[in-house]
Design an enzyme around this catalytic site. Structure first.
Site, PDB file in Angstrom:
ATOM      1  N   CYS A 178      44.895 -52.744  25.944  1.00 56.95           N
ATOM      2  CA  CYS A 178      44.311 -53.834  24.976  1.00 56.95           C
ATOM      3  C   CYS A 178      44.280 -53.645  23.721  1.00 56.95           C
ATOM      4  O   CYS A 178      44.444 -54.609  22.884  1.00 56.95           O
ATOM      5  CB  CYS A 178      42.893 -53.969  25.602  1.00 56.95           C
ATOM      6  SG  CYS A 178      42.013 -52.826  25.169  1.00 56.95           S
ATOM      7  N   CYS A 235      43.556 -59.980  23.332  1.00 58.27           N
ATOM      8  CA  CYS A 235      42.957 -58.702  23.196  1.00 58.27           C
ATOM      9  C   CYS A 235      42.457 -58.398  21.972  1.00 58.27           C
ATOM     10  O   CYS A 235      41.245 -57.901  21.685  1.00 58.27           O
ATOM     11  CB  CYS A 235      43.712 -57.601  23.668  1.00 58.27           C
ATOM     12  SG  CYS A 235      44.023 -57.550  25.638  1.00 58.27           S
ATOM     13  N   CYS A 262      43.909 -60.789  33.892  1.00 57.34           N
ATOM     14  CA  CYS A 262      45.021 -59.734  33.518  1.00 57.34           C
ATOM     15  C   CYS A 262      44.979 -58.381  34.532  1.00 57.34           C
ATOM     16  O   CYS A 262      45.294 -57.313  33.778  1.00 57.34           O
ATOM     17  CB  CYS A 262      44.772 -59.289  32.168  1.00 57.34           C
ATOM     18  SG  CYS A 262      44.954 -60.738  30.881  1.00 57.34           S
TER      19      CYS A 262
HETATM   20 FE1  SF4 Z   1      42.763 -61.777  26.904  1.00 57.42          FE
HETATM   21 FE2  SF4 Z   1      43.590 -60.446  29.033  1.00 57.42          FE
HETATM   22 FE3  SF4 Z   1      43.400 -58.916  26.820  1.00 57.42          FE
HETATM   23 FE4  SF4 Z   1      41.178 -59.861  28.445  1.00 57.42          FE
HETATM   24  S1  SF4 Z   1      42.646 -58.505  28.940  1.00 57.42           S
HETATM   25  S2  SF4 Z   1      41.126 -60.065  26.147  1.00 57.42           S
HETATM   26  S3  SF4 Z   1      41.941 -61.943  29.154  1.00 57.42           S
HETATM   27  S4  SF4 Z   1      44.513 -60.654  27.115  1.00 57.42           S
END
Ligand code: SF4
Length: 235
Positions: A226, A118, A203
Site C-alpha cells: 500500500c 492508498c 483490493c
Molecule cells: Fe484504496 Fe485499495 Fe489501497 Fe484500500 S487497498 S486504500 S481501497 S487502493
C-alpha cells in the site's frame, strides 16, 4: 510529512535488537521511547498478536488505527472484540469519506489509480498520525512477501521521521497462529475463509495455500504494497 531528524544514539545495536524476542523488542522499545511509541493496527492476525503482547507485558502504548472506511465487516467486528477485551483507546486519523473521494478524484479510485488511493487513505493519514511519535511498531514479517524479505526488527524511516519497530519480523505465519491459538486471542475470522492477508474490500481476495501470503492483495496487478512501508515520497 515527518522530516528527517537527527535522533540520539540508541542504547542497543542492530545486532542486539535482532537477537531479541518479540516481547524483548517491545519492552526495549518502550524503555527507549516511552510515550513516544505507538502501534499501528489494521486488525489482521499480527494486530491480534501485538495488542495481546503489549497487554501481557503491561505496556501502555498508543494504538493508531488506519481505517480506510473500506474494511470488511469482519475486520470492524474484530476491532470491536479486541477493543473490548484489551480496553483499547484508538487514535484514528481523519480520512476523506468515500463520497468525498469519489467527488474529488472520480469513482473507484482503487481501480483507476490504486497507488493514489492508498496514498490518500493510508499513507497521508499515517504521516499525520505519526507526527507526535518517535517510534512506530508494526506487525510486518519477512516471510509475508518478497517486498518484506529484508525487514529488520528496527529500522530508521526518514520519510516519517520515526524509528520503525518490527518485533515480528522473524516470525512465520505458523508462529503467529501458534501464539494466537495458545493465548486464545480474538482474530479476524476472514483468515479462516482463506484470506491470509486482509486489506480493503475492493483490493483483497482469498489466497491459496500455494501462493505467497499477500498474493490476494491487489491480485492481477504488480502492486505489492500500500506504500506505508515504502521509503518513497511520491504517490
Ligand atoms: Fe484504496 Fe485499495 Fe489501497 Fe484500500 S487497498 S486504500 S481501497 S487502493
Amino acid at each position: 510529512m515527518g522530516s528527517p531528524v537527527l535522533s540520539p544514539p540508541l542504547s542497543r545495536t542492530d545486532a542486539q535488537i535482532e537477537a531479541m524476542s518479540a516481547e524483548e523488542v517491545l519492552s526495549w522499545a518502550y524503555e527507549e521511547f516511552g510515550e513516544s511509541l505507538c502501534i499501528s493496527c489494521s486488525w489482521q492476525k499480527q494486530s491480534s498478536v501485538l495488542v495481546h503482547m503489549v497487554s501481557e507485558i503491561g505496556l501502555d502504548v498508543d494504538i493508531v488505527e488506519l481505517d480506510t472506511h473500506l474494511f470488511f465487516k469482519e475486520t470492524y467486528e474484530t476491532r470491536e472484540r479486541l477493543v473490548e477485551r484489551y480496553g483499547l483507546t484508538l487514535i484514528v486519523p481523519e480520512v476523506l469519506t468515500i463520497a468525498e473521494q469519489h467527488k474529488v478524484e472520480g469513482p473507484n479510485l482503487w481501480e483507476s489509480k490504486p497507488d493514489h488511493c492508498c496514498h490518500i487513505r493510508k499513507v497521508e493519514p499515517l504521516i499525520r498520525a505519526l507526527e507526535p511519535y518517535h517510534a512506530w511498531v508494526s506487525g510486518i514479517r519477512r516471510e509475508q512477501s518478497p517486498s518484506r524479505a529484508n525487514a529488520k526488527k528496527l529500522e530508521r524511516s526518514d520519510r516519517y521521521g520515526v524509528w520503525k519497530v518490527q518485533p515480528l519480523a522473524d516470525w512465520t505465519e505458523k508462529d503467529v497462529w501458534r501464539y494466537i491459538m495458545s493465548n486464545e486471542i480474538p482474530y479476524n475470522p476472514l483468515h479462516d475463509a482463506g484470506y491470509r492477508s486482509i486489506g480493503c474490500m475492493p483490493c483483497t481476495r482469498p489466497t491459496r495455500p500455494d501462493e505467497e501470503e499477500r498474493a490476494g492483495r491487489w491480485a492481477g496487478s504488480d502492486k505489492l504494497e500500500c506504500g506505508i512501508h515504502v521509503e518513497k515520497t511520491d504517490s
